[in-house]
Write a protein that holds these residues in place. Structure first.
Motif, PDB file in Angstrom:
ATOM      1  N   GLY A 178      -2.639   4.226   2.434  1.00  0.00           N
ATOM      2  CA  GLY A 178      -2.766   2.872   1.586  1.00  0.00           C
ATOM      3  C   GLY A 178      -2.175   3.056   0.109  1.00  0.00           C
ATOM      4  O   GLY A 178      -1.701   4.173  -0.182  1.00  0.00           O
ATOM      5  N   THR A 179      -2.238   2.096  -0.767  1.00  0.00           N
ATOM      6  CA  THR A 179      -2.051   2.253  -2.031  1.00  0.00           C
ATOM      7  C   THR A 179      -3.316   2.124  -2.806  1.00  0.00           C
ATOM      8  O   THR A 179      -3.351   2.943  -3.784  1.00  0.00           O
ATOM      9  CB  THR A 179      -0.829   1.142  -2.474  1.00  0.00           C
ATOM     10  OG1 THR A 179      -1.387  -0.054  -1.884  1.00  0.00           O
ATOM     11  CG2 THR A 179       0.536   1.300  -1.886  1.00  0.00           C
ATOM     12  N   ILE A 180      -4.164   0.878  -2.653  1.00  0.00           N
ATOM     13  CA  ILE A 180      -5.289   0.869  -3.553  1.00  0.00           C
ATOM     14  C   ILE A 180      -6.371   1.814  -3.012  1.00  0.00           C
ATOM     15  O   ILE A 180      -7.074   2.615  -3.954  1.00  0.00           O
ATOM     16  CB  ILE A 180      -5.787  -0.696  -3.330  1.00  0.00           C
ATOM     17  CG1 ILE A 180      -4.622  -1.455  -3.578  1.00  0.00           C
ATOM     18  CG2 ILE A 180      -7.065  -0.817  -4.246  1.00  0.00           C
ATOM     19  CD1 ILE A 180      -4.006  -1.279  -4.889  1.00  0.00           C
ATOM     20  N   ILE A 181      -6.389   2.085  -1.551  1.00  0.00           N
ATOM     21  CA  ILE A 181      -7.397   2.842  -0.869  1.00  0.00           C
ATOM     22  C   ILE A 181      -6.945   4.242  -0.782  1.00  0.00           C
ATOM     23  O   ILE A 181      -7.506   4.975   0.234  1.00  0.00           O
ATOM     24  CB  ILE A 181      -7.980   2.204   0.280  1.00  0.00           C
ATOM     25  CG1 ILE A 181      -6.898   2.027   1.329  1.00  0.00           C
ATOM     26  CG2 ILE A 181      -8.729   0.748  -0.004  1.00  0.00           C
ATOM     27  CD1 ILE A 181      -7.476   1.477   2.621  1.00  0.00           C
ATOM     28  N   ASN A 182      -5.811   4.650  -1.355  1.00  0.00           N
ATOM     29  CA  ASN A 182      -5.281   5.964  -1.037  1.00  0.00           C
ATOM     30  C   ASN A 182      -6.279   7.213  -1.771  1.00  0.00           C
ATOM     31  O   ASN A 182      -7.020   7.007  -2.626  1.00  0.00           O
ATOM     32  CB  ASN A 182      -4.150   6.209  -2.158  1.00  0.00           C
ATOM     33  CG  ASN A 182      -3.469   7.526  -2.212  1.00  0.00           C
ATOM     34  OD1 ASN A 182      -3.516   8.145  -1.323  1.00  0.00           O
ATOM     35  ND2 ASN A 182      -2.699   7.895  -2.993  1.00  0.00           N
ATOM     36  N   ASN A 538     -10.601   0.725   7.062  1.00  0.00           N
ATOM     37  CA  ASN A 538      -9.473   0.011   6.824  1.00  0.00           C
ATOM     38  C   ASN A 538      -9.366  -1.619   7.705  1.00  0.00           C
ATOM     39  O   ASN A 538      -8.891  -2.398   7.015  1.00  0.00           O
ATOM     40  CB  ASN A 538      -7.986   0.606   7.075  1.00  0.00           C
ATOM     41  CG  ASN A 538      -7.661   1.238   8.339  1.00  0.00           C
ATOM     42  OD1 ASN A 538      -8.554   2.191   8.984  1.00  0.00           O
ATOM     43  ND2 ASN A 538      -7.066   0.551   9.203  1.00  0.00           N
ATOM     44  N   GLN A 541     -10.949  -4.100   5.107  1.00  0.00           N
ATOM     45  CA  GLN A 541     -10.380  -4.373   3.845  1.00  0.00           C
ATOM     46  C   GLN A 541      -8.955  -4.644   3.805  1.00  0.00           C
ATOM     47  O   GLN A 541      -8.175  -4.283   4.844  1.00  0.00           O
ATOM     48  CB  GLN A 541     -10.776  -3.614   2.826  1.00  0.00           C
ATOM     49  CG  GLN A 541     -10.424  -1.866   3.111  1.00  0.00           C
ATOM     50  CD  GLN A 541     -11.068  -0.801   2.355  1.00  0.00           C
ATOM     51  OE1 GLN A 541     -11.032  -1.007   1.075  1.00  0.00           O
ATOM     52  NE2 GLN A 541     -11.324   0.138   2.905  1.00  0.00           N
ATOM     53  N   ASP A 543      -4.787  -3.599   2.390  1.00  0.00           N
ATOM     54  CA  ASP A 543      -4.082  -3.071   1.648  1.00  0.00           C
ATOM     55  C   ASP A 543      -2.523  -3.028   2.034  1.00  0.00           C
ATOM     56  O   ASP A 543      -2.440  -3.624   3.183  1.00  0.00           O
ATOM     57  CB  ASP A 543      -4.342  -1.607   1.580  1.00  0.00           C
ATOM     58  CG  ASP A 543      -4.044  -0.732   0.413  1.00  0.00           C
ATOM     59  OD1 ASP A 543      -3.460  -1.231  -0.461  1.00  0.00           O
ATOM     60  OD2 ASP A 543      -4.303   0.330   0.371  1.00  0.00           O
ATOM     61  N   TYR A 573     -12.714   0.599  -3.956  1.00  0.00           N
ATOM     62  CA  TYR A 573     -12.128  -0.446  -5.155  1.00  0.00           C
ATOM     63  C   TYR A 573     -13.373  -0.810  -5.815  1.00  0.00           C
ATOM     64  O   TYR A 573     -13.580  -0.873  -6.972  1.00  0.00           O
ATOM     65  CB  TYR A 573     -11.097  -1.378  -4.846  1.00  0.00           C
ATOM     66  CG  TYR A 573     -10.483  -2.144  -6.053  1.00  0.00           C
ATOM     67  CD1 TYR A 573      -9.751  -1.764  -6.997  1.00  0.00           C
ATOM     68  CD2 TYR A 573     -11.086  -3.475  -6.326  1.00  0.00           C
ATOM     69  CE1 TYR A 573      -9.329  -2.390  -8.092  1.00  0.00           C
ATOM     70  CE2 TYR A 573     -10.793  -4.233  -7.540  1.00  0.00           C
ATOM     71  CZ  TYR A 573      -9.718  -3.526  -8.169  1.00  0.00           C
ATOM     72  OH  TYR A 573      -9.422  -4.293  -9.514  1.00  0.00           O
ATOM     73  N   GLN A 595      -9.155  -6.712  -5.381  1.00  0.00           N
ATOM     74  CA  GLN A 595      -8.208  -5.847  -4.571  1.00  0.00           C
ATOM     75  C   GLN A 595      -7.134  -6.498  -3.812  1.00  0.00           C
ATOM     76  O   GLN A 595      -6.180  -6.025  -3.820  1.00  0.00           O
ATOM     77  CB  GLN A 595      -9.315  -5.079  -3.460  1.00  0.00           C
ATOM     78  CG  GLN A 595      -8.575  -4.128  -2.630  1.00  0.00           C
ATOM     79  CD  GLN A 595      -9.324  -3.271  -1.719  1.00  0.00           C
ATOM     80  OE1 GLN A 595     -10.455  -3.051  -2.053  1.00  0.00           O
ATOM     81  NE2 GLN A 595      -9.058  -3.062  -0.553  1.00  0.00           N
ATOM     82  N   GLU A 596      -7.623  -7.599  -3.312  1.00  0.00           N
ATOM     83  CA  GLU A 596      -6.423  -8.481  -2.779  1.00  0.00           C
ATOM     84  C   GLU A 596      -5.301  -8.985  -3.804  1.00  0.00           C
ATOM     85  O   GLU A 596      -4.006  -8.698  -3.528  1.00  0.00           O
ATOM     86  CB  GLU A 596      -6.975  -9.829  -2.020  1.00  0.00           C
ATOM     87  CG  GLU A 596      -5.828 -10.600  -1.415  1.00  0.00           C
ATOM     88  CD  GLU A 596      -6.500 -11.751  -0.797  1.00  0.00           C
ATOM     89  OE1 GLU A 596      -5.721 -12.825  -0.780  1.00  0.00           O
ATOM     90  OE2 GLU A 596      -7.544 -11.409   0.042  1.00  0.00           O
ATOM     91  N   VAL A 599      -3.159  -5.916  -4.237  1.00  0.00           N
ATOM     92  CA  VAL A 599      -2.133  -5.469  -3.003  1.00  0.00           C
ATOM     93  C   VAL A 599      -0.847  -6.677  -3.166  1.00  0.00           C
ATOM     94  O   VAL A 599       0.102  -6.279  -3.222  1.00  0.00           O
ATOM     95  CB  VAL A 599      -2.867  -6.085  -1.849  1.00  0.00           C
ATOM     96  CG1 VAL A 599      -1.697  -6.236  -0.717  1.00  0.00           C
ATOM     97  CG2 VAL A 599      -3.840  -4.991  -1.573  1.00  0.00           C
TER      98      VAL A 599
END
Length: 826
Positions: A178-182, A538, A541, A543, A573, A595-596, A599
């Motif tokens: 992911g990008t946010i949940i990396n 995942n 949420q 991502d 997040y 968070q959305e 994204v």
């Protein structure tokens, strides 16, 4: 209330979810798995007939695109069928076709079993605080507010008392896609963003997958350098693969299995695999398997070079124009004669030993005739030769030189930077690069340690210097690690070396004073938290997902939220936003976005580079977006004109002789008996092939492999995968006979660091003197401390490699003895 992490309490993560109630295991499998199977056939509710249980399921309310985000190098789209806020079925990508570049991205057995992770009885359900010794599994349930306050108070205290260098995000790749949940800290994600806003934190260089080869590439090529993509085999006369198994390691649609199989099928390129085991790749793709002792590839390549030089089978023109230090005539100024790679190979260097096939054969276990034949196949090939390596050969005590030797062999063929050739590294792929606005804040702390030496940094931080421990960005560490964030990773215990020593270190909370684990399963590492937070999967949420490794196809996945959060779980997040608020930096952290919205912002920023990428809402509906790219041929510009397109090395050329390493060999403080070499020499190591034959107590070399049933340790607790892919120790029939072993016998595998119990698979697919244990099984100690799960890292060493300070986890000597199956209830 206090609860035990190993009991059956709902709080502890072993109970059943409130949405499904309590069921038998087989009934649970019908809910938690994917598709209809044996479990579903026996999973009738009370009062149901078998026919009712087998009746077609009600249609889903909706189908939601998501993905499997684990660190196999792939990233595969998944389509979740959802009914009544439960995922009822997992389907693969249904777009694309069966052509390279536009293929379907079909998930493997791991991704298809993801429901058993989402609804696992080991899901963490509520925040907890430890109340006993770390690792004892004694917890009290707390509220989220209490958890956030406790984390912020301890983080503030550590920053004030010790400084930012005392805070460390542990290596974690369980949520790497992911990008946010990396979860891969130094390269972004929510925790790193938070710490960067707060003044930074200690980070690491390298990683457990590629620590030695990364340093080898930096030394020889100036930085990370892939080799040609697998689809380019169509232009190769010969492919020579050292320790790479893409058929299993990257076996899904987002990986390399489709590309390699299709290219071999269509173009019939000759493939030779050099590996201690007959891997799936060797079995399915190779025309020849060369069995070799682990850690001796560098000796084999020196012997290949001796034959090629003696018979004038190497590309001297390319070596003269594009390389430094192959021969004495092309050494850097001031370096004494006899220091080149050719001098080392031909016996004209300091050791005076010619690296003939006769010299290499007893070291490598490869017959002299095979070495000569392989050298001639490479040197006499009528077209380009693709030399490539996986990442297994470099997980050795001399792993840096292993990788550099393979780069050097590629240079000797003259096939670097041309179609059908390669750099000697691992396969590249066409990649779509997402924008990363969430990761835009830099880390003010420039000090770094090796990824592998964080345990040393806890134990003796200020003693670690640039000269004795590879500290970068500073002369030494100023403080030990006192606060650890562990998010989406099991390397805190299970995937690090010497588990017994590691757990002893972590139990002492006077050393590392506070550990926060954010995880959705009760993993081995979760047991060593001070505060344990239940993360979202995942599926719960949204991502935007980085693509996998799929040849000439670029893609991205909009992984949408499929179900509402289970239990009392929250995402990374929100967790970091709440801690940020208590630290007074919430506005800087969130920038006012949900968070959305982050994204959506990432999608729109990426569209500046790729205007054809659909807008956010359209991409959300599509799920996966693909683009056709080209074959990857690294260093093509450098090959065509090395003066106009120099490499980022000191010389601008391929540095077979490294003046930097030559200088460091004189300056660095290395343990007695260790050395680093300016050219890729074979160096005997304390747990290498020659030590195994001389050391009667532990005469077997233990290696690991990546495994169909797990990605590292992720998916390691999924019942379907445990049943389909049981943990087994591979052993050669000759070694088994000498110990009175048959298939499925149980053995105790041991050395001075610990012992583990596992059943054996007797097979000629592993070289004599070598045993193989798939890595990632979850550590499960019995009453006497012996592991009962076949966990490889109970046996591996903390001692880092000499140059990269990386993990030599395939340099491990063991013995084994027949025993009985363990009592898992004890």
């Amino acid at each position: 209330m206090s609860v035990s992490g190993s009991g059956s309490s709902d709080v502890a993560g072993r109970g059943w979810g409130p949405a499904v109630g309590r069921r038998s295991f087989l009934q649970w499998s019908a809910v938690a798995g994917g598709g209809v199977g044996l479990a579903a056939c026996t999973g009738a509710e009370e009062g149901q007939t078998a026919a009712q249980a087998l009746a077609p399921a009600a249609p889903p309310d909706r189908t939601v695109w998501n993905a499997c985000l684990v660190n196999c190098g792939s990233r595969c789209p998944l389509r979740f069928e959802v009914r009544d806020d439960q995922i009822t079925r997992v389907l693969p990508d249904d777009t694309g076709d069966d052509e390279i570049g536009t293929q379907q991205i079909r998930a493997c057995v791991r991704g298809r079993s993801i429901r058993q992770r989402i609804y696992s009885p080991e899901r963490l359900k509520t925040p907890m605080r430890r109340v006993g010794e770390r690792g004892a599994g004694e917890w009290e349930e707390i509220t989220w507010e209490e958890a956030f306050d406790d984390i912020a108070d301890n983080l503030r205290r550590v920053l004030e008392e010790y400084g930012n260098e005392a805070v460390f995000q542990a290596y974690g790749t369980g949520v790497i896609g992911g990008t946010i949940i990396n979860s891969y800290g130094p390269y972004g994600g929510a925790i790193q963003r938070l710490m960067n806003i707060l003044g930074g934190s200690l980070t690491y260089y390298g990683d457990y997958s590629t620590g030695c080869i990364t340093e080898a590439m930096r030394v020889q090529y100036g930085g990370w350098t892939d080799t040609n993509s697998h689809d380019d085999w169509k232009n190769s006369e010969l492919v020579v693969i050292f320790g790479n198994d893409p058929i299993e390691n990257r076996m899904s649609g987002g990986g390399e299995v489709f590309v390699t199989q299709q290219t071999k099928k269509k173009h019939h390129t000759r493939v030779i695999v050099v590996d201690p085991r007959l891997s799936d790749t060797a079995q399915q793709l190779a025309d020849e398997w060369v069995a070799i002792r682990p850690g001796t590839d560098v000796a084999l390549i020196a012997a290949l070079a001796h034959v090629m030089i003696s018979e004038d089978l190497h590309d001297q023109e390319f070596l003269d124009s594009h390389c430094v230090g192959f021969d004495d005539e092309h050494l850097p100024e001031g370096v004494p004669a006899g220091s080149s790679y050719r001098a080392y190979v031909m016996g004209e260097g300091p050791d005076g030993i010619a690296k003939t096939p006769e010299w290499a054969s007893p070291i490598t276990g490869v017959p002299v005739a095979t070495i000569v034949d392989l050298a001639r196949q490479i040197g006499r090939a009528a077209g380009p030769v693709a030399v490539m390596q996986g990442w297994s050969a470099q997980r050795q005590q001399n792993g840096e030189n292993q990788s550099r030797a393979m780069f050097t062999l590629a240079a000797m063929t003259g096939s670097i930077g041309v179609p059908g050739g390669g750099t000697g590294s691992r396969e590249g792929a066409f990649m779509l690069s997402l924008a990363k606005p969430f990761d835009a804040i830099p880390n003010p702390v420039t000090t770094q340690i090796s990824h592998f030496t964080w345990t040393d940094a806890i134990e003796r931080g200020p003693e670690m210097t640039a000269l004795n421990a590879g500290v970068r960005g500073a002369d030494r560490l100023s403080v030990p690690i006192k606060f650890i964030w562990n998010y989406g990773g099991n390397t805190l215990v299970n995937q690090h070396s010497d588990i017994n020593r590691t757990t002893e270190l972590l139990r002492d909370d006077s050393l590392c004073e506070f550990i926060v684990v954010i995880e959705n399963q009760m993993t081995v590492s979760s047991r060593y938290a001070d505060i344990l937070l239940p993360d979202l999967s995942n599926a719960e949420q949204m991502d935007i997902i980085n693509q996998g490794h799929a040849g000439t196809m670029g893609y991205t996945i909009l992984a949408d939220k499929a179900i509402e959060p289970l239990y009392d779980c929250r995402g990374i997040y929100e967790i970091c936003s709440e801690v940020a608020a208590r630290m007074g930096v919430e506005r800087e952290f969130s920038e006012g976005r949900t968070q959305e919205e982050w994204v959506e912002h990432t999608v729109e920023e990426t569209r500046k580079t790729y205007p054809e990428l659909p807008p956010f809402e359209e991409l959300r509906e599509m799920g996966v977006w693909k683009m056709v790219g080209e074959s990857v041929i690294p260093l093509r510009d450098f090959r065509e004109d090395p003066e106009a397109n120099p490499l980022p090395t000191p010389s601008g050329k391929i540095e077979i002789f490294s003046e930097e390493v030559w200088g460091n060999a004189k300056r660095w403080e290395l343990p007695e008996g260790e050395r680093i070499t300016a050219v890729p020499e074979y160096v005997r190591t304390t747990e290498g092939a020659e030590a195994a034959r001389a050391y009667t107590s532990y005469p077997l070399q233990l290696i690991n492999k990546h495994f169909k049933g797990r990605t590292h340790s992720t998916y390691g607790n999924v019942p379907w995968l445990q049943e389909a892919h049981p943990q087994r120790l591979w052993i050669n029939p000759a070694d088994a006979t000498a110990r009175g072993l048959d298939n499925d016998d149980w053995v105790r595998v041991f050395n001075d660091r610990g012992a583990t119990l596992v059943a054996v698979k007797v097979t000629p697919r592993i070289a004599p003197g070598v045993v193989m244990l798939p890595h990632g099984a979850w550590y499960d100690p019995g009453p006497d401390g012996t592991d009962r799960a076949g966990t490889a890292n109970i046996l591996t060493s903390w001692h880092p490699t000499s140059l990269a300070k990386s993990n030599p986890q395939y340099s491990t000597l063991v013995e084994l003895e027949k025993t009985t199956a363990p009592d898992l209830e004890a």
